[in-house]
Scaffold this motif. Sequence first.
Motif, PDB file in Angstrom:
ATOM      1  N   LEU A 182       0.830  -1.198   0.000  1.00  0.00           N
ATOM      2  CA  LEU A 182       0.000   0.000   0.000  1.00  0.00           C
ATOM      3  C   LEU A 182       0.875   1.263   0.000  1.00  0.00           C
ATOM      4  O   LEU A 182       0.613   2.221  -0.733  1.00  0.00           O
ATOM      5  CB  LEU A 182      -0.906  -0.010   1.226  1.00  0.00           C
ATOM      6  CG  LEU A 182      -2.000   1.041   1.333  1.00  0.00           C
ATOM      7  CD1 LEU A 182      -2.963   0.936   0.171  1.00  0.00           C
ATOM      8  CD2 LEU A 182      -2.738   0.910   2.661  1.00  0.00           C
ATOM      9  N   ALA A 183       1.951   1.241   0.785  1.00  0.00           N
ATOM     10  CA  ALA A 183       2.829   2.406   0.869  1.00  0.00           C
ATOM     11  C   ALA A 183       3.552   2.670  -0.438  1.00  0.00           C
ATOM     12  O   ALA A 183       3.917   3.817  -0.737  1.00  0.00           O
ATOM     13  CB  ALA A 183       3.848   2.207   1.987  1.00  0.00           C
ATOM     14  N   ALA A 184       3.747   1.615  -1.228  1.00  0.00           N
ATOM     15  CA  ALA A 184       4.478   1.760  -2.486  1.00  0.00           C
ATOM     16  C   ALA A 184       3.590   2.206  -3.640  1.00  0.00           C
ATOM     17  O   ALA A 184       4.082   2.478  -4.734  1.00  0.00           O
ATOM     18  CB  ALA A 184       5.158   0.439  -2.849  1.00  0.00           C
ATOM     19  N   GLN A 185       2.267   2.275  -3.407  1.00  0.00           N
ATOM     20  CA  GLN A 185       1.366   2.710  -4.472  1.00  0.00           C
ATOM     21  C   GLN A 185       1.603   4.189  -4.767  1.00  0.00           C
ATOM     22  O   GLN A 185       2.025   4.949  -3.916  1.00  0.00           O
ATOM     23  CB  GLN A 185      -0.095   2.452  -4.075  1.00  0.00           C
ATOM     24  CG  GLN A 185      -0.430   0.976  -4.026  1.00  0.00           C
ATOM     25  CD  GLN A 185      -1.883   0.733  -3.642  1.00  0.00           C
ATOM     26  OE1 GLN A 185      -2.724   1.618  -3.758  1.00  0.00           O
ATOM     27  NE2 GLN A 185      -2.185  -0.474  -3.190  1.00  0.00           N
ATOM     28  N   PRO A 186       1.303   4.607  -6.016  1.00  0.00           N
ATOM     29  CA  PRO A 186       1.602   5.978  -6.386  1.00  0.00           C
ATOM     30  C   PRO A 186       0.933   6.961  -5.465  1.00  0.00           C
ATOM     31  O   PRO A 186      -0.191   6.770  -5.089  1.00  0.00           O
ATOM     32  CB  PRO A 186       1.016   6.107  -7.787  1.00  0.00           C
ATOM     33  CG  PRO A 186       0.662   4.750  -8.217  1.00  0.00           C
ATOM     34  CD  PRO A 186       0.675   3.858  -7.039  1.00  0.00           C
ATOM     35  N   ASP A 187       1.578   7.951  -5.109  1.00  0.00           N
ATOM     36  CA  ASP A 187       1.134   8.926  -4.159  1.00  0.00           C
ATOM     37  C   ASP A 187       1.322  10.210  -4.804  1.00  0.00           C
ATOM     38  O   ASP A 187       0.826  10.903  -4.682  1.00  0.00           O
ATOM     39  CB  ASP A 187       1.973   8.703  -2.973  1.00  0.00           C
ATOM     40  CG  ASP A 187       1.838   9.629  -1.825  1.00  0.00           C
ATOM     41  OD1 ASP A 187       1.670  10.816  -1.977  1.00  0.00           O
ATOM     42  OD2 ASP A 187       1.935   9.132  -0.755  1.00  0.00           O
ATOM     43  N   ARG A 188       1.309  10.101  -4.246  1.00  0.00           N
ATOM     44  CA  ARG A 188       1.307  10.471  -2.870  1.00  0.00           C
ATOM     45  C   ARG A 188       1.742  11.896  -2.840  1.00  0.00           C
ATOM     46  O   ARG A 188       2.596  12.221  -2.107  1.00  0.00           O
ATOM     47  CB  ARG A 188       2.261   9.744  -1.998  1.00  0.00           C
ATOM     48  CG  ARG A 188       2.033   8.358  -1.949  1.00  0.00           C
ATOM     49  CD  ARG A 188       1.757   7.461  -1.094  1.00  0.00           C
ATOM     50  NE  ARG A 188       2.052   7.192   0.178  1.00  0.00           N
ATOM     51  CZ  ARG A 188       1.384   6.461   0.898  1.00  0.00           C
ATOM     52  NH1 ARG A 188       0.412   5.904   0.448  1.00  0.00           N
ATOM     53  NH2 ARG A 188       1.688   6.239   2.078  1.00  0.00           N
ATOM     54  N   SER A 189       1.492  12.673  -3.641  1.00  0.00           N
ATOM     55  CA  SER A 189       1.651  14.112  -3.522  1.00  0.00           C
ATOM     56  C   SER A 189       2.923  14.536  -2.808  1.00  0.00           C
ATOM     57  O   SER A 189       2.924  15.478  -2.057  1.00  0.00           O
ATOM     58  CB  SER A 189       0.471  14.717  -2.800  1.00  0.00           C
ATOM     59  OG  SER A 189       0.308  14.201  -1.531  1.00  0.00           O
ATOM     60  N   GLN A 190       3.998  13.776  -3.029  1.00  0.00           N
ATOM     61  CA  GLN A 190       5.269  14.162  -2.413  1.00  0.00           C
ATOM     62  C   GLN A 190       5.899  15.253  -3.289  1.00  0.00           C
ATOM     63  O   GLN A 190       6.294  15.001  -4.417  1.00  0.00           O
ATOM     64  CB  GLN A 190       6.202  12.955  -2.317  1.00  0.00           C
ATOM     65  CG  GLN A 190       5.634  11.792  -1.516  1.00  0.00           C
ATOM     66  CD  GLN A 190       5.519  12.124  -0.042  1.00  0.00           C
ATOM     67  OE1 GLN A 190       5.954  13.171   0.407  1.00  0.00           O
ATOM     68  NE2 GLN A 190       4.894  11.227   0.704  1.00  0.00           N
ATOM     69  N   GLU A 191       6.033  16.450  -2.745  1.00  0.00           N
ATOM     70  CA  GLU A 191       6.441  17.589  -3.565  1.00  0.00           C
ATOM     71  C   GLU A 191       7.934  17.871  -3.492  1.00  0.00           C
ATOM     72  O   GLU A 191       8.521  18.338  -4.454  1.00  0.00           O
ATOM     73  CB  GLU A 191       5.657  18.833  -3.142  1.00  0.00           C
ATOM     74  CG  GLU A 191       4.151  18.667  -3.388  1.00  0.00           C
ATOM     75  CD  GLU A 191       3.385  19.879  -2.928  1.00  0.00           C
ATOM     76  OE1 GLU A 191       4.020  20.784  -2.343  1.00  0.00           O
ATOM     77  OE2 GLU A 191       2.173  19.933  -3.146  1.00  0.00           O
ATOM     78  N   SER A 192       8.576  17.598  -2.362  1.00  0.00           N
ATOM     79  CA  SER A 192       9.976  17.934  -2.211  1.00  0.00           C
ATOM     80  C   SER A 192      10.848  16.686  -2.287  1.00  0.00           C
ATOM     81  O   SER A 192      10.378  15.564  -2.073  1.00  0.00           O
ATOM     82  CB  SER A 192      10.212  18.627  -0.865  1.00  0.00           C
ATOM     83  OG  SER A 192      10.000  17.703   0.197  1.00  0.00           O
ATOM     84  N   ILE A 193      12.109  16.903  -2.576  1.00  0.00           N
ATOM     85  CA  ILE A 193      13.060  15.788  -2.598  1.00  0.00           C
ATOM     86  C   ILE A 193      13.142  15.146  -1.222  1.00  0.00           C
ATOM     87  O   ILE A 193      13.194  13.915  -1.092  1.00  0.00           O
ATOM     88  CB  ILE A 193      14.448  16.297  -3.045  1.00  0.00           C
ATOM     89  CG1 ILE A 193      14.392  16.758  -4.501  1.00  0.00           C
ATOM     90  CG2 ILE A 193      15.500  15.205  -2.873  1.00  0.00           C
ATOM     91  CD1 ILE A 193      15.687  17.387  -4.992  1.00  0.00           C
TER      92      ILE A 193
END
Length: 408
Positions: A144-155
């Motif tokens: 589940l954690a590896a599914q596409p997300d995830r709105s991660q904006e920063s490095i």
Amino acid sequence: MTIKSLFITKEVPIPIKGGVSLRNWQNMNVMMKFGPVAVFSAANWTPNYHTLPGVEVWKHYNVDDTRTKWEELERRLWWLRPIGDPDADWPYCRFTAQKLAELMTEFKPDLVILEQVWLYRYLSVVKQFPCRIIFDNHNIEAHLAAQPDRSQESIRSRLKATIQTSHLRGMEKKLTHQVDQVWLCSEDDVQLCQQMYGKQTPLYVIPNGVNIDNYAKAFNNQYAPVEQVNNKEHTILFLGQLSYYPNKIAAELLIDEIYPKIKQNYPDCQLLLVGRTPTQKMLAVAEKDPDIIVTGSVREVQPYVAAASMMVVPLLHGGGTRLKLLEAFASGCPVVSTTKGAEGLGAIDGKHLLIRNTIEEIIEGIEKLWSEPSLRLELRNNAYELVKQKYSWEATYQGVQIAINNLS
């Protein structure tokens, strides 16, 4: 044979706040049929009640009250530990671990059930005692954690997510291999668990279920109307913890793309979002549009399910099986869902619900149900029979009995 069971949870099982507590309370009630049940729970709050119906012993601890400053520093540096994880650190501290050891000594359980991977840090305590251990894995969390997300904006945030997913996979693998059984929600999850972690530990399907009796009033339309719902005939419901990423994305699809287009043909339609922790965006749109109703946490969901003409579940991500669908089925509320939303339940498109996967298909499904009362009735009746036969507490008991018999 009498079996003494101890459940270790990261929240109290009641009041029911969502799928996690629904499953835990289900399994506790099923295990009461085998013998005494104790519960050890840890959270960052303290309930104002001290007993759970039918539970012989309940010990609850507020970890925020008992965690030391050194442990707080350890939590912030979770990424330095080989399988450190902030979500697994959240319900743990050394004080509560000691209290768990004391409960194990006093209660002497035959069987300990750890719910979810987040209780991993308590495994070392449990393994000091002569008991069988079950890992009740509601989802394959690393997947589940590896599914596409995830709105991660920063490095930095992307790096944190990558490290956390890697640690989570290691933690979930270790927990899976160090227990006597793993309970999973569906055959899909069994296959996924085998693919990711091998076949060393016996895996059993213990399906999510509902207590049918709790939904009888909803099924029979015996609830008083919900004040904010003006037109039951054209009210769309979405149910769940609204800040949880898969639910958040699904709710935003309803708000941004589905509801506005439905509104063009059905000006009187309403959108009902029921569940705790709604986002600021959800609250803001509800403030502007009186036909979008965001309830926040509610005491019981059944009156809201009864108030809707259908439940729409446009999930694109997630794992396990969706208890929200089972609640709708038990309440006689027709469902339109994506394939992802309905996965693992064996529900058939056109028989138990409508499965639609694109925005256009979902809109077509909604309008089809509103225009065909006979189809709504057919889905309602078939879905009720499905949940009664396969996803009631009685059906869950049969699966648990098989698993328990194979422990001896």
